[in-house]
Write a protein that holds these residues in place. Sequence first.
Motif, PDB file in Angstrom:
ATOM      1  N   LEU A 250       0.774  -1.235   0.000  1.00 41.76           N
ATOM      2  CA  LEU A 250       0.000   0.000   0.000  1.00 41.76           C
ATOM      3  C   LEU A 250       0.809   1.290   0.000  1.00 41.76           C
ATOM      4  CD1 LEU A 250      -2.853  -0.972   2.453  1.00 41.76           C
ATOM      5  CD2 LEU A 250      -2.944  -0.857  -0.027  1.00 41.76           C
ATOM      6  N   PRO A 251       2.082   1.347   0.456  1.00 44.76           N
ATOM      7  CA  PRO A 251       2.773   2.647   0.518  1.00 44.76           C
ATOM      8  C   PRO A 251       2.813   3.361  -0.824  1.00 44.76           C
ATOM      9  CG  PRO A 251       3.977   1.024   1.790  1.00 44.76           C
ATOM     10  CD  PRO A 251       2.878   0.292   1.085  1.00 44.76           C
ATOM     11  N   PHE A 252       3.195   2.669  -1.901  1.00 49.05           N
ATOM     12  CA  PHE A 252       3.258   3.304  -3.208  1.00 49.05           C
ATOM     13  C   PHE A 252       1.876   3.732  -3.680  1.00 49.05           C
ATOM     14  CE2 PHE A 252       7.360   0.908  -4.188  1.00 49.05           C
ATOM     15  CZ  PHE A 252       8.129   2.017  -3.890  1.00 49.05           C
ATOM     16  N   GLU A 253       0.888   2.888  -3.445  1.00 47.56           N
ATOM     17  CA  GLU A 253      -0.470   3.209  -3.875  1.00 47.56           C
ATOM     18  C   GLU A 253      -0.981   4.455  -3.160  1.00 47.56           C
ATOM     19  OE1 GLU A 253      -4.826   0.996  -4.231  1.00 47.56           O
ATOM     20  OE2 GLU A 253      -3.082  -0.077  -3.450  1.00 47.56           O
ATOM     21  N   ASN A 254      -0.707   4.573  -1.864  1.00 46.44           N
ATOM     22  CA  ASN A 254      -1.126   5.763  -1.115  1.00 46.44           C
ATOM     23  C   ASN A 254      -0.424   7.009  -1.637  1.00 46.44           C
ATOM     24  OD1 ASN A 254      -2.825   4.259   0.510  1.00 46.44           O
ATOM     25  ND2 ASN A 254      -1.277   3.906   2.082  1.00 46.44           N
ATOM     26  N   TRP A 255       0.868   6.876  -1.966  1.00 42.50           N
ATOM     27  CA  TRP A 255       1.603   8.037  -2.474  1.00 42.50           C
ATOM     28  C   TRP A 255       1.040   8.478  -3.827  1.00 42.50           C
ATOM     29  CZ3 TRP A 255       4.588   9.234  -6.754  1.00 42.50           C
ATOM     30  CH2 TRP A 255       5.309  10.412  -6.656  1.00 42.50           C
ATOM     31  N   GLU A 270       6.443  24.610  -8.702  1.00 36.90           N
ATOM     32  CA  GLU A 270       7.481  24.386  -7.704  1.00 36.90           C
ATOM     33  C   GLU A 270       6.892  23.911  -6.375  1.00 36.90           C
ATOM     34  OE1 GLU A 270       7.359  27.049  -9.681  1.00 36.90           O
ATOM     35  OE2 GLU A 270       9.033  26.434 -10.975  1.00 36.90           O
ATOM     36  N   LYS A 271       5.783  24.517  -5.935  1.00 36.71           N
ATOM     37  CA  LYS A 271       5.152  24.081  -4.692  1.00 36.71           C
ATOM     38  C   LYS A 271       4.624  22.655  -4.824  1.00 36.71           C
ATOM     39  CE  LYS A 271       3.747  28.645  -2.993  1.00 36.71           C
ATOM     40  NZ  LYS A 271       2.593  29.487  -2.594  1.00 36.71           N
ATOM     41  N   PHE A 272       4.056  22.351  -5.987  1.00 37.14           N
ATOM     42  CA  PHE A 272       3.562  20.989  -6.203  1.00 37.14           C
ATOM     43  C   PHE A 272       4.695  19.966  -6.102  1.00 37.14           C
ATOM     44  CE2 PHE A 272       3.554  17.693  -9.495  1.00 37.14           C
ATOM     45  CZ  PHE A 272       2.537  16.880  -9.016  1.00 37.14           C
ATOM     46  N   LEU A 273       5.810  20.252  -6.771  1.00 38.50           N
ATOM     47  CA  LEU A 273       6.921  19.303  -6.760  1.00 38.50           C
ATOM     48  C   LEU A 273       7.487  19.134  -5.370  1.00 38.50           C
ATOM     49  CD1 LEU A 273       8.645  17.499  -8.554  1.00 38.50           C
ATOM     50  CD2 LEU A 273      10.168  19.426  -8.949  1.00 38.50           C
ATOM     51  N   SER A 274       7.640  20.226  -4.643  1.00 40.14           N
ATOM     52  CA  SER A 274       8.180  20.148  -3.287  1.00 40.14           C
ATOM     53  C   SER A 274       7.274  19.332  -2.374  1.00 40.14           C
ATOM     54  CB  SER A 274       8.373  21.560  -2.728  1.00 40.14           C
ATOM     55  OG  SER A 274       8.832  21.516  -1.391  1.00 40.14           O
ATOM     56  N   GLN A 275       5.964  19.581  -2.425  1.00 38.97           N
ATOM     57  CA  GLN A 275       5.029  18.845  -1.566  1.00 38.97           C
ATOM     58  C   GLN A 275       4.932  17.377  -1.970  1.00 38.97           C
ATOM     59  OE1 GLN A 275       1.238  20.837  -1.237  1.00 38.97           O
ATOM     60  NE2 GLN A 275       2.191  22.871  -1.135  1.00 38.97           N
ATOM     61  N   ALA A 276       4.958  17.096  -3.289  1.00 43.21           N
ATOM     62  CA  ALA A 276       4.861  15.703  -3.751  1.00 43.21           C
ATOM     63  C   ALA A 276       6.069  14.894  -3.302  1.00 43.21           C
ATOM     64  CB  ALA A 276       4.724  15.672  -5.273  1.00 43.21           C
ATOM     65  N   LEU A 277       7.252  15.461  -3.408  1.00 37.79           N
ATOM     66  CA  LEU A 277       8.451  14.728  -2.990  1.00 37.79           C
ATOM     67  C   LEU A 277       8.520  14.608  -1.470  1.00 37.79           C
ATOM     68  CD1 LEU A 277      11.066  16.158  -5.518  1.00 37.79           C
ATOM     69  CD2 LEU A 277       9.799  14.011  -5.627  1.00 37.79           C
ATOM     70  N   THR A 278       8.017  15.605  -0.754  1.00 39.27           N
ATOM     71  CA  THR A 278       7.978  15.502   0.703  1.00 39.27           C
ATOM     72  C   THR A 278       7.069  14.360   1.144  1.00 39.27           C
ATOM     73  OG1 THR A 278       8.364  17.884   0.868  1.00 39.27           O
ATOM     74  CG2 THR A 278       7.536  16.774   2.827  1.00 39.27           C
ATOM     75  N   GLU A 279       6.017  14.096   0.368  1.00 41.25           N
ATOM     76  CA  GLU A 279       5.123  12.978   0.685  1.00 41.25           C
ATOM     77  C   GLU A 279       5.850  11.636   0.633  1.00 41.25           C
ATOM     78  OE1 GLU A 279       2.093  12.998   1.704  1.00 41.25           O
ATOM     79  OE2 GLU A 279       1.448  15.060   1.384  1.00 41.25           O
ATOM     80  N   MET A 280       6.998  11.573  -0.054  1.00 37.46           N
ATOM     81  CA  MET A 280       7.759  10.319  -0.129  1.00 37.46           C
ATOM     82  C   MET A 280       8.312   9.900   1.221  1.00 37.46           C
ATOM     83  SD  MET A 280       9.946  10.150  -3.662  1.00 37.46           S
ATOM     84  CE  MET A 280       9.131   9.871  -5.233  1.00 37.46           C
ATOM     85  N   LEU A 281       8.376  10.815   2.167  1.00 36.45           N
ATOM     86  CA  LEU A 281       8.889  10.460   3.488  1.00 36.45           C
ATOM     87  C   LEU A 281       7.990   9.449   4.189  1.00 36.45           C
ATOM     88  CD1 LEU A 281      10.055  13.977   4.744  1.00 36.45           C
ATOM     89  CD2 LEU A 281      11.483  12.103   3.929  1.00 36.45           C
ATOM     90  N   ASP A 282       6.739   9.338   3.743  1.00 35.40           N
ATOM     91  CA  ASP A 282       5.843   8.344   4.333  1.00 35.40           C
ATOM     92  C   ASP A 282       6.151   6.930   3.855  1.00 35.40           C
ATOM     93  OD1 ASP A 282       4.549  10.329   5.712  1.00 35.40           O
ATOM     94  OD2 ASP A 282       2.976  10.600   4.200  1.00 35.40           O
ATOM     95  N   LEU A 283       6.938   6.798   2.778  1.00 28.19           N
ATOM     96  CA  LEU A 283       7.348   5.471   2.326  1.00 28.19           C
ATOM     97  C   LEU A 283       8.357   4.897   3.315  1.00 28.19           C
ATOM     98  CD1 LEU A 283       7.750   6.178  -1.499  1.00 28.19           C
ATOM     99  CD2 LEU A 283       5.799   5.182  -0.325  1.00 28.19           C
ATOM    100  N   PRO A 284       8.257   3.622   3.646  1.00 28.48           N
ATOM    101  CA  PRO A 284       9.103   3.059   4.715  1.00 28.48           C
ATOM    102  C   PRO A 284      10.583   3.003   4.382  1.00 28.48           C
ATOM    103  CG  PRO A 284       7.839   1.331   3.624  1.00 28.48           C
ATOM    104  CD  PRO A 284       7.322   2.638   3.098  1.00 28.48           C
ATOM    105  N   TRP A 285      10.967   3.208   3.111  1.00 29.24           N
ATOM    106  CA  TRP A 285      12.384   3.085   2.754  1.00 29.24           C
ATOM    107  C   TRP A 285      13.097   4.428   2.727  1.00 29.24           C
ATOM    108  CZ3 TRP A 285       8.301   1.263  -0.185  1.00 29.24           C
ATOM    109  CH2 TRP A 285       8.045  -0.104  -0.097  1.00 29.24           C
ATOM    110  N   VAL A 286      12.354   5.554   2.675  1.00 27.39           N
ATOM    111  CA  VAL A 286      12.935   6.855   2.376  1.00 27.39           C
ATOM    112  C   VAL A 286      13.235   7.609   3.665  1.00 27.39           C
ATOM    113  CG1 VAL A 286      12.593   9.045   1.183  1.00 27.39           C
ATOM    114  CG2 VAL A 286      11.701   6.935   0.182  1.00 27.39           C
ATOM    115  N   GLU A 287      14.460   8.159   3.748  1.00 25.61           N
ATOM    116  CA  GLU A 287      14.843   9.047   4.855  1.00 25.61           C
ATOM    117  C   GLU A 287      14.850  10.506   4.443  1.00 25.61           C
ATOM    118  OE1 GLU A 287      18.585   7.764   6.406  1.00 25.61           O
ATOM    119  OE2 GLU A 287      17.647   6.442   7.878  1.00 25.61           O
TER     120      GLU A 287
END
Length: 573
Positions: A250-255, A270-287
Amino acid sequence: MTPLQHLASILRQRQRWLLIALLGVLHLALLAEADRAFGTLCWLVDVGLFILWQPFIYAERRLDLSALAVIALLLGCGIAFYGWWLLIVWVVILAALVGGRVMFIDHRPTRIFYLIAFAYLLAALLFWLVPRVVANATLVGPSLDPEFAWGMPLFLLVMTLLPLSKDSDRPGGGMVDLFYSLFIFLLIAVLVLGSLAFMLLRQSGYFEAVFNTLTTIALLLLLIGWTWNTRPGFTGIDVFFSRYLLSIGLPFENWLHRLTTLASSESNPEKFLSQALTEMLDLPWVEGGIWTAGTRNGTFGSASQHFCHEFSGQPLQLTLHTRHKLSPALVWHFHLLAQLANEHYIAKLRARELQQVSYLRAIHETGARLTHDVKNLLQSLHNLCYLAQTANGEDSKRLELLLERQLPQITQRLQQTLAKLQKPQSEAGGALPAAMWWKIQQQRYAGQPVSFAAANLDPEVLVPSALFDSVADNLLHNALLKRQSESELQVHVALADDASLLSVCDSGSAIREEVLADLLHAPLASENGLGIGLYHAARQAESCGHELRLACNEPGKVCFELHRSGHATAARE
């Protein structure tokens, strides 16, 4: 090259003979049940033939000391534990590899060749090996040893007669699907262990146990196949399995769901890209990570130096810091996510550029339209000046009345033009009674060779004065310019009683065919006035719910009509 190496090289070029020799030596190892030394020797030779035949590593590859040590250790364990159970495991492994290779073969004789080899291995397992590990020999039933010992070599003889495809006879020519091989390995293992379990628990005969196990496996496979893809209208488990493989949970699907939601709510790239990439922190592999897109850049999360992965795109350059080293499948998935974010970012950049282009286009069209409005007003002033210069004492009273009526109208139109310049997106202008507007036009072109048809206009009918003034001025100006080259040309203007139709006709030559395609649809380079003015007049008519069209284009009758869109539809019907 030694004779042994030469023989091995020849065998590598003939995969058919390698597999036949492997099965033949295995048959000798099975028959040498009383002679352990001969059986072990045959098994070692069989392992050597397998190393030459195996489809995973090229036989020409040189082995280092560590690889030789691993092989020597495995062979030593095999010699130490040589017996029926070792041969059972060995035959199951061979059957799984042969069965996994069949899935990729389209050539019918080659497919039959490998199916016969698979049938031989399965028969050796069920008719020879498994009965010898049954604890209670009385449950085995009738022995098929003679039939197997003398009948199975016929399978090998048939294999020598089948013509194989050229690709399958090359070294490494046949591929093995690991998933299918593992599946066949597990099925055969379940068949063997299930048969032994039936014999132990139910005290049934060997062949009865094998039949019961085969029936149970067939029913389970049928049930799995039905639930995998049920009848139309019902969802099978293949949908969930495919979704799991594509999203790895589910992590990828939620993202992806958050990315879609964010794309519809945030317009700034720019705001869209910044917020979208910040959402990647919810993936269990990303620091954390660092991104660069054109001249913009940013960071999110923490920048760990343990594991770093770069994903290059255009214009997005993404560097991800992960807690663990990503597997190839996860790298592929993250590359896909980066590409999705990049495509959404590019789409928003293009949307912003289109918005800017639309704004500049609106300014350009408004400026061009106002230029024509000013030109038409200047033409009206020229007409008034001409009348004032040519008037004598008898016409002074009539000229004074004309100026009293025309100058306020010109002033009003100049104010409307100024309002359009201040608000380019709006169409400024009010409404006048149709009878008043019609009388003003007659007075404006009183000194010109323009005839106005008599009209019985309803005093309560209103017309959009800005639109009608612009269209009438453009059409009449073009007709009068055309009259300069065609002196006999007559111009006629008519207005319907309900002011739903305004027509301007002239008796001149027809418009050329090369001009008709873009007339009213695009600006035209023209010397007689049919240029950008009519194009903007047509666009202005569309914005006001009207339509400007060329109603007739014949020599002696060229007519343009301005009508309300609803009346145009009714007229066509």
